[in-house]
Design a protein around this motif. Structure first.
Motif, short mmCIF file in Angstrom:
data_model
loop_
_atom_site.label_atom_id
_atom_site.label_comp_id
_atom_site.label_asym_id
_atom_site.label_seq_id
_atom_site.Cartn_x
_atom_site.Cartn_y
_atom_site.Cartn_z
N MET A 24 0.84 -1.20 0.00
CA MET A 24 0.00 0.00 0.00
C MET A 24 0.87 1.24 0.00
SD MET A 24 -2.68 1.33 2.83
CE MET A 24 -1.47 2.37 3.55
N GLY A 25 0.63 2.12 -0.94
CA GLY A 25 1.31 3.42 -0.93
C GLY A 25 0.22 4.45 -1.04
N THR A 26 0.06 5.28 -0.02
CA THR A 26 -1.09 6.17 -0.03
C THR A 26 -0.72 7.55 0.44
OG1 THR A 26 -3.35 6.43 0.73
CG2 THR A 26 -1.81 5.54 2.29
N MET A 27 -1.54 8.51 0.05
CA MET A 27 -1.41 9.87 0.57
C MET A 27 -2.70 10.19 1.30
SD MET A 27 0.28 11.81 -2.65
CE MET A 27 -0.50 10.91 -3.97
N VAL A 28 -2.57 10.68 2.54
CA VAL A 28 -3.74 11.08 3.32
C VAL A 28 -3.74 12.59 3.37
CG1 VAL A 28 -4.87 10.96 5.57
CG2 VAL A 28 -3.60 8.99 4.72
N THR A 29 -4.84 13.19 2.96
CA THR A 29 -4.89 14.64 2.94
C THR A 29 -6.21 15.16 3.45
OG1 THR A 29 -4.51 16.61 1.58
CG2 THR A 29 -5.73 14.83 0.57
N GLY A 30 -6.21 16.38 3.95
CA GLY A 30 -7.44 16.98 4.44
C GLY A 30 -7.16 18.37 4.97
N TRP A 31 -8.19 18.94 5.55
CA TRP A 31 -8.06 20.29 6.12
C TRP A 31 -8.51 20.21 7.56
CZ3 TRP A 31 -7.44 24.82 2.72
CH2 TRP A 31 -7.26 26.01 3.46
N ASP A 32 -7.62 20.51 8.53
CA ASP A 32 -8.01 20.49 9.93
C ASP A 32 -7.67 21.84 10.58
OD1 ASP A 32 -5.27 20.49 10.57
OD2 ASP A 32 -5.19 18.31 10.63
N GLU A 33 -7.73 21.88 11.92
CA GLU A 33 -7.49 23.14 12.65
C GLU A 33 -6.18 23.80 12.28
OE1 GLU A 33 -9.92 22.25 16.73
OE2 GLU A 33 -7.75 22.50 16.83
N THR A 34 -5.19 22.99 11.89
CA THR A 34 -3.87 23.56 11.59
C THR A 34 -3.74 23.95 10.12
OG1 THR A 34 -3.00 21.37 11.19
CG2 THR A 34 -2.77 22.23 13.41
N GLY A 35 -4.81 23.79 9.34
CA GLY A 35 -4.77 24.15 7.93
C GLY A 35 -4.77 22.93 7.04
N PRO A 36 -4.41 23.09 5.74
CA PRO A 36 -4.37 21.93 4.84
C PRO A 36 -3.13 21.10 5.14
CG PRO A 36 -3.66 23.90 3.69
CD PRO A 36 -4.05 24.34 5.07
N GLN A 37 -3.26 19.78 5.12
CA GLN A 37 -2.13 18.91 5.44
C GLN A 37 -2.06 17.76 4.45
OE1 GLN A 37 -0.10 19.85 7.62
NE2 GLN A 37 -1.27 21.24 8.92
N LEU A 38 -0.85 17.26 4.23
CA LEU A 38 -0.64 16.12 3.32
C LEU A 38 0.39 15.19 3.93
CD1 LEU A 38 -1.00 14.78 0.50
CD2 LEU A 38 0.84 16.24 -0.31
N TYR A 39 0.03 13.91 4.03
CA TYR A 39 0.96 12.91 4.55
C TYR A 39 1.05 11.74 3.57
CZ TYR A 39 1.13 15.09 9.13
OH TYR A 39 1.34 15.97 10.15
N TYR A 40 2.27 11.20 3.43
CA TYR A 40 2.50 9.99 2.65
C TYR A 40 2.65 8.84 3.63
CZ TYR A 40 5.40 6.47 0.34
OH TYR A 40 5.91 5.29 -0.12
N VAL A 41 1.90 7.75 3.39
CA VAL A 41 1.98 6.56 4.27
C VAL A 41 2.12 5.34 3.39
CG1 VAL A 41 0.76 5.19 5.99
CG2 VAL A 41 0.55 7.66 6.03
N ASP A 42 3.05 4.43 3.74
CA ASP A 42 3.13 3.20 2.93
C ASP A 42 3.16 1.94 3.80
OD1 ASP A 42 6.64 3.54 1.96
OD2 ASP A 42 5.75 2.69 3.77
N ASN A 43 3.22 0.79 3.14
CA ASN A 43 3.07 -0.47 3.86
C ASN A 43 4.24 -0.79 4.80
OD1 ASN A 43 3.77 -1.08 0.76
ND2 ASN A 43 5.06 -2.31 2.11
N GLY A 100 5.15 1.30 6.94
CA GLY A 100 4.92 2.12 8.11
C GLY A 100 5.59 3.48 7.99
N THR A 101 6.18 3.77 6.81
CA THR A 101 6.76 5.09 6.58
C THR A 101 5.66 6.13 6.59
OG1 THR A 101 8.42 4.11 5.13
CG2 THR A 101 8.13 6.49 4.98
N ARG A 102 5.92 7.25 7.26
CA ARG A 102 4.93 8.34 7.26
C ARG A 102 5.71 9.64 7.13
NH1 ARG A 102 3.39 11.19 11.67
NH2 ARG A 102 1.47 12.38 11.55
N LEU A 103 5.38 10.38 6.05
CA LEU A 103 6.12 11.62 5.79
C LEU A 103 5.17 12.77 5.58
CD1 LEU A 103 8.57 10.14 3.14
CD2 LEU A 103 9.16 10.74 5.48
N HIS A 104 5.53 13.93 6.11
CA HIS A 104 4.72 15.12 5.87
C HIS A 104 5.34 15.90 4.72
CE1 HIS A 104 3.52 19.36 6.69
NE2 HIS A 104 2.36 18.75 6.72
N GLY A 105 4.52 16.50 3.85
CA GLY A 105 5.08 17.27 2.73
C GLY A 105 4.02 18.10 2.04
N ASN A 106 4.49 18.95 1.08
CA ASN A 106 3.57 19.78 0.29
C ASN A 106 3.22 19.14 -1.03
OD1 ASN A 106 3.46 21.91 2.06
ND2 ASN A 106 5.35 22.80 1.26
#
Lengths: 210, 188
Positions: free
Chosen positions: B76-95, B97-103
């Motif tokens: 699984m290679g996925t990007m989780v994105t949304g808008w929360d209290e801290t603004g728009p966010q984007l995270y990359y998550v893969d099988n 267990g890597t999790r990276l924050h980025g634009n």
């Protein structure tokens, strides 16, 4: 209220108000040993929350956790309930853009949790002292007024004054345990006020007679 | 089954909730199952805490799940994105267990082709229209060159009020649009 320390005892090891998270303190009434176990579980839970959510747990979350834990031990075999009630104080975020507001949560051995503006737990006089609080509590008191009220409440049950009290103040920026010297100062102010009101009451009486 | 493409109409963007989106790359079953599972966890969080979950927390829940299944062969290679209290966010998550924050992220077998287009034209002051065009262009170029990429381009725009679906265009139709563009740019 802190039990009088034996002369040979180190006061730092008998704290009844402990830190649970960066800005959350907990005071308890009941079995000290049970409290240590419960507080340790809560501290671990606060850190686990920080790890998985990348944010600080709210006071409500921690209160819910403690209450849930206390309830579990009432519905399982081979264990007994935790013999203590807790009072947790800290600050919680309000609506976005507003300041943090102070909150106070209480839990008990049944596993319930509730939020209070002011509360007293423990001892035989908790009910009377709660009524005293209700009479004297006002919204939006200053820190000085609140500390004075708390010390007044404690003075009702504690005879020897500051030596038998532990007062901890939590502010949005952090917590501070008041030194015995500072508590003694507040006690003195209260005692002076009592003397004043007694003196003026005494002065009035002779005038009425005359 | 090797390099057999079973379907060209799989929806590769999963709508976790009106404020969270997850993309799908790798194993379709693993992606859709675990992202739906994430949706359930996010809903439980909302019910228990009376507020919406942050993108950081949601992506962490998924990453921790992947971590606990490490070695079981999930893909699984996925990007989780949304808008929360801290603004728009984007995270990359893969099988792993890597999790990276980025634009900016590109995931999947055709990701390198997409990165080429994205990195050439990305600026942090793009207008919404420019960003939509850039995303579409990046997908087109990846699907054109990579045999294992293709199907429908599902494009979403995430705002503070949640996500909005912009379009769902078959990449084969996009080819002629870009071919026209090349023709006009060559002639000028």
């Amino acid at each position: 209220e802190r039990r009088a320390l034996a002369k040979l005892q180190d006061p730092r090891t008998i704290r009844k108000i402990v830190a649970v998270d960066a800005n959350a303190i907990l005071a308890f009434a009941g079995l000290t040993a049970d409290a240590r176990v419960l507080v340790n579980k809560t501290r671990t839970e606060a850190q686990t929350y920080r790890l998985t959510v990348e944010d600080a747990p709210s006071m409500e979350y921690l209160a819910r956790f403690i209450a849930r834990t206390q309830q579990k031990y009432t519905q399982r075999g081979g264990v007994r309930p935790f013999g203590l009630s807790t009072l947790m104080a800290g600050f919680e975020d309000g609506a976005i853009g507003t300041k943090k507001k102070p909150v106070l949560y209480q839990t008990d051995p049944a596993g319930t949790h509730s939020s209070w503006k002011a509360q007293v737990i423990g001892g035989r006089n908790a009910k009377t002292l709660r009524e005293f609080l209700e009479k004297n509590y006002e919204d939006n008191m200053t820190e000085e007024a609140v500390v004075k009220l708390i010390v007044k409440v404690l003075l009702e049950v504690v005879d020897s004054g500051a030596a038998n009290m532990e007062v901890c103040v939590i502010r949005a920026g952090g917590r501070e345990t008041m030194s015995e010297a500072d508590v003694t100062k507040v006690v003195k102010v209260i005692e002076d006020e009592i003397e004043e009101t007694q003196a003026s009451a005494g002065a009035k009486k002779p005038a009425a007679d005359a | 089954m090797g390099n057999y493409i079973a379907s060209q109409t799989v929806k590769k963007v999963i709508e976790i909730n009106p404020f969270l989106l997850g993309t799908m790359a790798g194993g379709a079953a693993d992606c859709s199952f675990w992202e739906r599972n994430l949706g359930m966890q996010c809903r439980l969080y909302e019910l228990r805490n009376k507020k919406r979950i942050s993108v950081a927390a949601a992506s962490k829940l998924l990453a921790n799940t992947m971590n606990s299944y490490r070695g079981y062969g999930l893909s699984m290679g996925t990007m989780v994105t949304g808008w929360d209290e801290t603004g728009p966010q984007l995270y990359y998550v893969d099988n792993d267990g890597t999790r990276l924050h980025g634009n900016l992220f590109s995931v999947g077998s055709g990701s390198t082709y997409a990165y080429g287009i994205l990195d050439t034209h990305y600026r942090n002051d793009l207008t919404v229209e420019e960003a939509i065009d850039l995303g579409k262009r990046a997908i087109y170029h990846a699907t054109h060159r990579d045999a294992a990429s293709g199907g429908i381009n599902n494009l979403y725009h995430v705002t503070k009020d949640g996500w909005k679906k912009i379009h769902a265009i078959d990449v084969n139709d996009m080819h002629y649009e870009f071919a026209e563009e090349k023709k006009t740019s060559m002639s000028s």
